[in-house]
Design a protein around this motif. Structure first.
Motif, PDB file in Angstrom:
ATOM      1  N   GLY A  20       0.783  -1.219   0.000  1.00 58.21           N
ATOM      2  CA  GLY A  20       0.000   0.000   0.000  1.00 58.21           C
ATOM      3  C   GLY A  20       0.819   1.275   0.000  1.00 58.21           C
ATOM      4  O   GLY A  20       0.409   2.286  -0.565  1.00 58.21           O
ATOM      5  N   ASP A  21       1.986   1.256   0.649  1.00 56.67           N
ATOM      6  CA  ASP A  21       2.730   2.497   0.812  1.00 56.67           C
ATOM      7  C   ASP A  21       4.194   2.381   0.410  1.00 56.67           C
ATOM      8  O   ASP A  21       5.006   3.242   0.713  1.00 56.67           O
ATOM      9  N   GLY A  22       4.556   1.320  -0.272  1.00 55.63           N
ATOM     10  CA  GLY A  22       5.953   1.118  -0.617  1.00 55.63           C
ATOM     11  C   GLY A  22       6.158   0.847  -2.094  1.00 55.63           C
ATOM     12  O   GLY A  22       5.312   1.154  -2.938  1.00 55.63           O
ATOM     13  N   SER A  23       7.305   0.237  -2.407  1.00 58.62           N
ATOM     14  CA  SER A  23       7.707   0.041  -3.791  1.00 58.62           C
ATOM     15  C   SER A  23       6.768  -0.872  -4.569  1.00 58.62           C
ATOM     16  O   SER A  23       6.679  -0.762  -5.796  1.00 58.62           O
ATOM     17  N   LEU A  24       6.067  -1.757  -3.884  1.00 66.62           N
ATOM     18  CA  LEU A  24       5.230  -2.721  -4.596  1.00 66.62           C
ATOM     19  C   LEU A  24       4.039  -2.070  -5.294  1.00 66.62           C
ATOM     20  O   LEU A  24       3.419  -2.682  -6.160  1.00 66.62           O
ATOM     21  N   ARG A  25       3.716  -0.846  -4.959  1.00 67.38           N
ATOM     22  CA  ARG A  25       2.612  -0.181  -5.658  1.00 67.38           C
ATOM     23  C   ARG A  25       3.042   0.306  -7.041  1.00 67.38           C
ATOM     24  O   ARG A  25       2.214   0.727  -7.844  1.00 67.38           O
ATOM     25  N   ASN A  26       4.342   0.249  -7.324  1.00 68.29           N
ATOM     26  CA  ASN A  26       4.878   0.690  -8.614  1.00 68.29           C
ATOM     27  C   ASN A  26       5.017  -0.512  -9.544  1.00 68.29           C
ATOM     28  O   ASN A  26       5.848  -1.388  -9.315  1.00 68.29           O
ATOM     29  N   PRO A  27       4.233  -0.595 -10.616  1.00 65.84           N
ATOM     30  CA  PRO A  27       4.281  -1.761 -11.517  1.00 65.84           C
ATOM     31  C   PRO A  27       5.653  -2.016 -12.121  1.00 65.84           C
ATOM     32  O   PRO A  27       5.941  -3.159 -12.508  1.00 65.84           O
ATOM     33  N   SER A  28       6.511  -1.000 -12.197  1.00 65.99           N
ATOM     34  CA  SER A  28       7.831  -1.193 -12.801  1.00 65.99           C
ATOM     35  C   SER A  28       8.687  -2.164 -12.001  1.00 65.99           C
ATOM     36  O   SER A  28       9.663  -2.711 -12.520  1.00 65.99           O
ATOM     37  N   TYR A  29       8.339  -2.382 -10.727  1.00 58.87           N
ATOM     38  CA  TYR A  29       9.110  -3.301  -9.885  1.00 58.87           C
ATOM     39  C   TYR A  29       8.566  -4.724  -9.897  1.00 58.87           C
ATOM     40  O   TYR A  29       9.206  -5.642  -9.393  1.00 58.87           O
ATOM     41  N   TRP A  30       7.377  -4.920 -10.446  1.00 58.51           N
ATOM     42  CA  TRP A  30       6.752  -6.232 -10.360  1.00 58.51           C
ATOM     43  C   TRP A  30       7.563  -7.309 -11.068  1.00 58.51           C
ATOM     44  O   TRP A  30       7.525  -8.476 -10.678  1.00 58.51           O
ATOM     45  N   ARG A  31       8.309  -6.918 -12.113  1.00 57.19           N
ATOM     46  CA  ARG A  31       9.089  -7.922 -12.849  1.00 57.19           C
ATOM     47  C   ARG A  31      10.199  -8.542 -12.000  1.00 57.19           C
ATOM     48  O   ARG A  31      10.713  -9.617 -12.319  1.00 57.19           O
ATOM     49  N   TYR A  32      10.560  -7.861 -10.906  1.00 58.09           N
ATOM     50  CA  TYR A  32      11.605  -8.397 -10.033  1.00 58.09           C
ATOM     51  C   TYR A  32      11.065  -9.435  -9.049  1.00 58.09           C
ATOM     52  O   TYR A  32      11.836 -10.023  -8.289  1.00 58.09           O
ATOM     53  N   LEU A  33       9.763  -9.658  -9.069  1.00 58.65           N
ATOM     54  CA  LEU A  33       9.141 -10.562  -8.103  1.00 58.65           C
ATOM     55  C   LEU A  33       8.663 -11.863  -8.743  1.00 58.65           C
ATOM     56  O   LEU A  33       7.843 -12.565  -8.183  1.00 58.65           O
ATOM     57  N   THR A  34       9.199 -12.175  -9.908  1.00 56.50           N
ATOM     58  CA  THR A  34       8.707 -13.333 -10.671  1.00 56.50           C
ATOM     59  C   THR A  34       9.231 -14.673 -10.179  1.00 56.50           C
ATOM     60  O   THR A  34       8.613 -15.704 -10.426  1.00 56.50           O
ATOM     61  N   ASN A  35      10.379 -14.688  -9.501  1.00 58.79           N
ATOM     62  CA  ASN A  35      10.975 -15.964  -9.116  1.00 58.79           C
ATOM     63  C   ASN A  35      11.481 -15.922  -7.673  1.00 58.79           C
ATOM     64  O   ASN A  35      12.624 -15.551  -7.411  1.00 58.79           O
ATOM     65  N   PRO A  36      10.646 -16.299  -6.701  1.00 61.22           N
ATOM     66  CA  PRO A  36      11.066 -16.281  -5.298  1.00 61.22           C
ATOM     67  C   PRO A  36      12.081 -17.353  -4.945  1.00 61.22           C
ATOM     68  O   PRO A  36      12.688 -17.313  -3.880  1.00 61.22           O
ATOM     69  N   PHE A  37      12.298 -18.309  -5.838  1.00 58.12           N
ATOM     70  CA  PHE A  37      13.207 -19.413  -5.545  1.00 58.12           C
ATOM     71  C   PHE A  37      14.665 -19.056  -5.816  1.00 58.12           C
ATOM     72  O   PHE A  37      15.566 -19.713  -5.320  1.00 58.12           O
ATOM     73  N   LYS A  38      14.909 -17.997  -6.584  1.00 56.89           N
ATOM     74  CA  LYS A  38      16.297 -17.642  -6.934  1.00 56.89           C
ATOM     75  C   LYS A  38      16.980 -16.748  -5.908  1.00 56.89           C
ATOM     76  O   LYS A  38      18.105 -17.128  -5.482  1.00 56.89           O
TER      77      LYS A  38
ATOM     78  N   SER B 213      14.534 -13.479  -7.692  1.00 57.83           N
ATOM     79  CA  SER B 213      14.680 -12.589  -8.839  1.00 57.83           C
ATOM     80  C   SER B 213      14.917 -11.133  -8.441  1.00 57.83           C
ATOM     81  O   SER B 213      15.297 -10.321  -9.280  1.00 57.83           O
ATOM     82  N   TRP B 214      14.711 -10.775  -7.181  1.00 64.08           N
ATOM     83  CA  TRP B 214      14.876  -9.381  -6.752  1.00 64.08           C
ATOM     84  C   TRP B 214      16.261  -9.073  -6.195  1.00 64.08           C
ATOM     85  O   TRP B 214      16.543  -7.946  -5.800  1.00 64.08           O
ATOM     86  N   GLY B 215      17.131 -10.068  -6.160  1.00 65.26           N
ATOM     87  CA  GLY B 215      18.435  -9.781  -5.574  1.00 65.26           C
ATOM     88  C   GLY B 215      19.455 -10.873  -5.802  1.00 65.26           C
ATOM     89  O   GLY B 215      19.322 -11.695  -6.711  1.00 65.26           O
TER      90      GLY B 215
END
Length: 215
Positions: free
Chosen positions: A89-107, A109-111
């Motif tokens: 609601g109040d952080g980076s996740l409200r920005n769609p440009s960051y959503w592509r970094y959340l595609t793979n939680p097993f790796k 993909s965000w870091g």
């Protein structure tokens, strides 16, 4: 050891950013652990290059008359959200440009990939073991790399729910070697009574544990 509490009034994900130092409570946590380790056979103290880790390690090194060493392999995990607040609601996740970094939680993909963290942390542990061969070493690092290397050693999957990490502020995750082989892992919280109330019960269970490995 995980570093103590950091002064972070903005509540950002500070990651590897410079300038984030211990709070007054964080310094008290560092002193508490240094007192707890008095009398231990510590001959080597090494820390991540980040300020909060260096400040946490300094009282331990001073208490044992040692020069503080630095190992870049103990650094915090790299994260694309550094310097940002992280929320829906109040952080980076409200920005769609960051959503592509959340595609793979097993790796993930965000870091920094979990396996890369495990490899560098195992290297740092081995270097500390060799520097203190036959004695004890203290390595000060950060929650995620500590949890990842512990999970790797205990042969658990590296992807996980962050709420289930057993690695509170100023906690000690211990790796015992016989020769060059890790034979047990332990965990305890010398500064648990200093944890802010909202953090008690977060970052993992608080009871001491120990796990041994067969040949």
């Amino acid at each position: 050891m995980r570093h103590g509490e950091v002064h972070n009034p903005e509540g950002v994900l500070y990651g590897r950013l410079p300038g984030y130092r211990l709070s007054e409570l964080g310094r008290e946590m560092a002193e508490r652990v240094a007192e707890d380790l008095t009398g231990r056979d510590i001959t080597h103290v090494v820390a991540s290059p980040l300020e909060r880790a260096q400040e946490t390690a300094t009282p331990i090194a001073e208490a044992h008359g040692l020069e503080l060493a630095t190992d870049g392999r103990l650094i915090e995990a790299e994260n694309i959200f550094e310097g940002k607040t992280f929320g829906v609601g109040d952080g980076s996740l409200r920005n769609p440009s960051y959503w592509r970094y959340l595609t793979n939680p097993f790796k993930p993909s965000w870091g920094e990939p979990y396996l890369e963290q495990a490899v560098r942390m195992m290297g740092a542990l081995a270097a500390a073991r060799d520097a203190a061969r036959g004695h004890e070493a203290v390595c000060v690092s950060h929650q995620l790399p500590i949890w990842i290397v512990r999970s790797f050693v205990e042969r658990r999957r590296l992807w996980h729910d962050p709420r289930n990490r057993q690695c509170s502020l100023a906690s000690l995750t211990s790796f015992t070697y016989e020769g060059d082989r890790i034979v047990s892992v332990g965990y305890r919280e010398p500064a648990r009574d200093l944890l802010p109330a909202h953090l008690v019960g977060k970052g993992g269970k608080s009871k001491p544990v120990g796990k041994s490995f067969g040949a």
